[in-house]
Design a protein around this motif. Structure first.
Motif, mmCIF file in Angstrom:
data_model
loop_
_atom_site.group_PDB
_atom_site.id
_atom_site.type_symbol
_atom_site.label_atom_id
_atom_site.label_comp_id
_atom_site.label_asym_id
_atom_site.label_seq_id
_atom_site.Cartn_x
_atom_site.Cartn_y
_atom_site.Cartn_z
ATOM 1 N N GLY A 1 0.817 -1.208 0.000
ATOM 2 C CA GLY A 1 0.000 0.000 0.000
ATOM 3 C C GLY A 1 0.851 1.257 0.000
ATOM 4 N N MET A 2 1.876 1.272 0.852
ATOM 5 C CA MET A 2 2.780 2.432 0.893
ATOM 6 C C MET A 2 3.630 2.516 -0.372
ATOM 7 S SD MET A 2 2.122 4.100 3.594
ATOM 8 C CE MET A 2 0.750 3.673 4.685
ATOM 9 N N PHE A 3 4.015 1.349 -0.895
ATOM 10 C CA PHE A 3 4.751 1.344 -2.162
ATOM 11 C C PHE A 3 3.900 1.959 -3.269
ATOM 12 C CE2 PHE A 3 5.110 -0.800 -6.248
ATOM 13 C CZ PHE A 3 6.406 -0.474 -6.605
ATOM 14 N N ASN A 4 2.601 1.617 -3.302
ATOM 15 C CA ASN A 4 1.716 2.182 -4.319
ATOM 16 C C ASN A 4 1.627 3.705 -4.204
ATOM 17 O OD1 ASN A 4 1.134 -0.238 -5.507
ATOM 18 N ND2 ASN A 4 -0.828 -0.528 -4.466
ATOM 19 N N ALA A 5 1.571 4.182 -2.960
ATOM 20 C CA ALA A 5 1.517 5.628 -2.754
ATOM 21 C C ALA A 5 2.797 6.294 -3.251
ATOM 22 C CB ALA A 5 1.300 5.938 -1.273
ATOM 23 N N LEU A 6 3.932 5.637 -2.997
ATOM 24 C CA LEU A 6 5.218 6.163 -3.450
ATOM 25 C C LEU A 6 5.286 6.191 -4.979
ATOM 26 C CD1 LEU A 6 8.157 7.055 -2.885
ATOM 27 C CD2 LEU A 6 8.759 4.637 -2.657
ATOM 28 N N SER A 7 4.869 5.106 -5.607
ATOM 29 C CA SER A 7 4.918 5.042 -7.072
ATOM 30 C C SER A 7 3.884 5.955 -7.714
ATOM 31 C CB SER A 7 4.664 3.601 -7.534
ATOM 32 O OG SER A 7 5.642 2.735 -7.042
ATOM 33 N N GLY A 8 2.730 6.083 -7.056
ATOM 34 C CA GLY A 8 1.644 6.854 -7.632
ATOM 35 C C GLY A 8 1.929 8.331 -7.758
ATOM 36 N N MET A 9 2.939 8.829 -7.031
ATOM 37 C CA MET A 9 3.285 10.244 -7.151
ATOM 38 C C MET A 9 3.940 10.546 -8.490
ATOM 39 S SD MET A 9 4.710 11.328 -3.396
ATOM 40 C CE MET A 9 5.977 10.074 -3.392
ATOM 41 N N GLY A 10 4.352 9.492 -9.211
ATOM 42 C CA GLY A 10 5.052 9.696 -10.467
ATOM 43 C C GLY A 10 6.535 9.889 -10.209
ATOM 44 N N GLY A 11 7.356 9.042 -10.803
ATOM 45 C CA GLY A 11 8.802 9.169 -10.644
ATOM 46 C C GLY A 11 9.285 8.887 -9.238
ATOM 47 N N GLY A 12 8.521 8.162 -8.424
ATOM 48 C CA GLY A 12 8.935 7.881 -7.049
ATOM 49 C C GLY A 12 9.091 9.136 -6.213
ATOM 50 N N GLY A 13 8.360 10.191 -6.575
ATOM 51 C CA GLY A 13 8.459 11.447 -5.838
ATOM 52 C C GLY A 13 9.570 12.356 -6.330
ATOM 53 N N GLN A 14 10.238 11.983 -7.431
ATOM 54 C CA GLN A 14 11.322 12.774 -7.989
ATOM 55 C C GLN A 14 10.838 13.581 -9.194
ATOM 56 O OE1 GLN A 14 14.577 12.775 -6.641
ATOM 57 N NE2 GLN A 14 13.561 11.594 -5.005
ATOM 58 N N THR B 1 11.962 -6.195 2.205
ATOM 59 C CA THR B 1 12.493 -5.554 1.000
ATOM 60 C C THR B 1 11.795 -4.228 0.680
ATOM 61 O OG1 THR B 1 10.958 -6.807 -0.422
ATOM 62 C CG2 THR B 1 13.095 -7.806 0.029
ATOM 63 N N TYR B 2 10.603 -4.012 1.232
ATOM 64 C CA TYR B 2 9.868 -2.782 0.939
ATOM 65 C C TYR B 2 10.545 -1.563 1.582
ATOM 66 C CZ TYR B 2 6.008 -5.219 -1.303
ATOM 67 O OH TYR B 2 5.243 -5.955 -2.173
ATOM 68 N N GLY B 3 10.938 -1.705 2.842
ATOM 69 C CA GLY B 3 11.610 -0.601 3.514
ATOM 70 C C GLY B 3 12.930 -0.245 2.848
ATOM 71 N N LEU B 4 13.639 -1.260 2.344
ATOM 72 C CA LEU B 4 14.900 -1.018 1.644
ATOM 73 C C LEU B 4 14.666 -0.181 0.396
ATOM 74 C CD1 LEU B 4 17.963 -1.697 1.485
ATOM 75 C CD2 LEU B 4 17.315 -3.665 0.061
ATOM 76 N N TYR B 5 13.586 -0.459 -0.308
ATOM 77 C CA TYR B 5 13.286 0.288 -1.534
ATOM 78 C C TYR B 5 12.991 1.756 -1.222
ATOM 79 C CZ TYR B 5 10.964 1.600 -5.910
ATOM 80 O OH TYR B 5 10.619 2.231 -7.083
ATOM 81 N N ALA B 6 12.157 2.009 -0.209
ATOM 82 C CA ALA B 6 11.872 3.402 0.162
ATOM 83 C C ALA B 6 13.144 4.107 0.616
ATOM 84 C CB ALA B 6 10.820 3.442 1.264
ATOM 85 N N GLY B 7 13.997 3.376 1.354
ATOM 86 C CA GLY B 7 15.258 3.951 1.808
ATOM 87 C C GLY B 7 16.182 4.316 0.663
ATOM 88 N N PHE C 1 5.991 2.765 8.243
ATOM 89 C CA PHE C 1 4.843 1.894 7.982
ATOM 90 C C PHE C 1 5.290 0.517 7.490
ATOM 91 C CE2 PHE C 1 2.202 5.748 8.000
ATOM 92 C CZ PHE C 1 1.061 5.269 8.626
ATOM 93 N N MET C 2 6.283 0.482 6.621
ATOM 94 C CA MET C 2 6.753 -0.793 6.072
ATOM 95 C C MET C 2 7.361 -1.679 7.154
ATOM 96 S SD MET C 2 8.296 0.739 2.512
ATOM 97 C CE MET C 2 7.205 1.282 1.174
ATOM 98 N N ALA C 3 8.026 -1.077 8.129
ATOM 99 C CA ALA C 3 8.583 -1.844 9.248
ATOM 100 C C ALA C 3 7.456 -2.453 10.092
ATOM 101 C CB ALA C 3 9.471 -0.952 10.109
#
Length: 470
Positions: free
Chosen positions: A54-67, A110-116, A207-209
């Motif tokens: 769910g948090m990964f989707n929010a991160l991706s949904g911003m477009g460009g991972g928030g970049q 692995t999700y927290g590692l990706y956000a990090g 959240f991922m933790a």
């Protein structure tokens, strides 16, 4: 009935809450909070997916991972979905060997590692870490979604699969809603083009933790008991050789082959919607708000389809065909609206000013993006319902779900690379729409040929054998 499914499930009448012997099944005490009930366990896997995917989707949904520049995110997501394609297909077998605890805990890490990795990218602008983290997340996601698919499709009573799927989808997508609020609130005063701040990525990681910890509460399928006293499944841990053979058989399974277009389509459109609609048309804070409402729309769409596919007709086959027909009609209308909007801009002629949610022109593009969220949930909930109607055995369904997710991820890997190579926006829309359209008649054929009506039978699709589980 497929040979692989014959004899998979032993008679559940011998199952008791203590795993006992013969006689009538022991009826557990009725309680919404009985820990080993299908409802609670599906709720727990929903919470795991709330915190991680769910948090990964929010991160991706911003477009460009928030970049601002989506290149790093596109390459990371390509690596992610490439490994996801492999481990999605293998994930069902790995889940059958390791069980839920090891599978889910390892995958959630692995999700927290990706956000990090994007927190790191904010400071150093080196995309190698993000790409490697994306590849590792693909492995973890393949395992998590195979486990989730087995749990969500095999635990519910067969006449309430749509309800359980919609409940899961609501919990899961609430993660996208809350996750969308994080960048919206933390970047509210940043109306100009910019990357999200460090606190946004840290919020996702927290959240991922939590999701990792919750995953330890998922019970093995053999310990989950329905309200009528029957076990959801009697499977034990499988072996590597068995799983390799059974996974290879999936590529010759006519039911899985009919699902390939739907599987490929179901994540293919994300790169277009996230990067080229949300990322191109709206400013940073509005992208976060759109995420909140996109994933909120997913909750609405899943409840709607769940109701249709559980309560519309007595015949299960008729319910399946109705669900497919409704999604096909709404999908055609929504993609048609997307085409009308897309004709107004292109990759080489992007809007000069990004829309803010306070602008008068915001409503139209927002309704379109909201509708894309509705369609995504309806499409995927429909497909999961069909998968769940093909068998009753968690062992078989974990492989089916893994195959679905593996092919889905292969499509996603291609789509993110297509966008990374600057393919025209219009071409991406047309391909996404075409893939969805092709899948509807094939799913209808699958329902007609492989899904049994209820006709007094106490069981689902194939794989039930002499079992009384449904």
């Amino acid at each position: 009935m497929d040979e692989e499914e014959n004899g998979k499930v032993t008679a559940a009448a011998s199952a008791t809450t203590g795993g006992g012997g013969g006689g009538a099944p022991e009826i557990p005490k009725k309680s919404l909070f009985r820990y080993n009930s299908p409802l609670v366990q599906v709720g727990l896997i929903g919470m795991v997916c709330f915190c991680c995917p769910g948090m990964f989707n929010a991160l991706s949904g911003m477009g460009g991972g928030g970049q601002v520049d989506p290149t790093a995110a596109n390459n990371a997501l390509t690596a992610l979905y490439t490994t996801f394609a492999v481990f999605g297909i293998m994930g069902g077998g790995i889940y059958n060997i390791l069980g839920p605890h090891m599978t889910l805990f390892a995958s959630c890490s692995t999700y927290g590692l990706y956000a990090g990795s994007f927190l790191y990218y904010n400071h150093y602008q080196h995309q190698a870490f993000a790409v490697v983290a994306g590849g590792l997340l693909g492995i973890g996601a393949g395992l998590l979604w195979a486990a989730q698919g087995a749990i969500m499709t095999s635990y519910p009573p067969h006449d309430r699969r749509g309800t359980y799927i919609s409940m899961f989808w609501c919990i899961f997508n609430m993660g996208g809603v809350i996750g969308g609020l994080i960048p919206f609130v933390l970047n509210f005063h940043r109306t100009k083009a910019a990357s999200v701040n460090d606190a946004t990525y840290i919020g996702f990681m927290v959240f991922m933790a939590v999701g990792m910890v919750i995953s330890l509460g998922i019970l093995h399928p053999s310990r989950v008991i329905r309200d009528d006293g029957s076990s959801c499944t009697s499977i034990k841990y499988s072996s590597v050789s068995t799983e390799v053979v059974e996974i290879l058989k999936l590529f010759l399974n006519w039911k899985m082959l009919l699902m390939v277009p739907a599987s490929w389509a179901s994540n293919f459109f994300y790169s277009y919607q996230f990067n080229n609609v949300n990322g191109v048309l709206f400013n940073l804070r509005t992208r976060g708000l759109n995420n909140v409402l996109y994933w909120g729309a997913e909750m609405i769409g899943s409840v709607f389809v769940g109701y249709l596919m559980d309560f519309s007709f007595k015949s299960r086959r008729a319910r399946g065909l109705l669900g497919i027909s409704v999604v096909a009609l709404l999908g055609t209308a929504i993609w048609g609206g997307g085409l009308a909007k897309q004709l107004g801009y292109s990759r080489h002629h992007e809007p000069e000013v990004k829309l803010d949610f306070k602008d008068s022109e915001f409503a139209g593009p927002f309704v379109l993006y909201f509708s894309y969220g509705l369609l995504d949930a309806m499409f995927q909930s429909m497909v999961y319902w069909v998968i769940g109607a093909l068998a009753d055995d968690s062992e078989v369904l974990s492989r089916y779900a893994g195959f679905y997710r593996g092919v889905q991820s292969a499509g996603a890997a291609v789509s993110w690379q297509v966008d990374a190579h600057k393919a025209p926006f219009l071409s991406q829309l047309i391909v996404s729409w075409t893939l969805c359209t092709i899948s509807y008649p094939l799913l209808a054929v699958l329902v007609i040929m492989a899904v049994k009506d209820d006709d007094g039978e106490d069981g689902g699709g194939e794989g039930k054998g002499e079992s009384v589980i449904a």
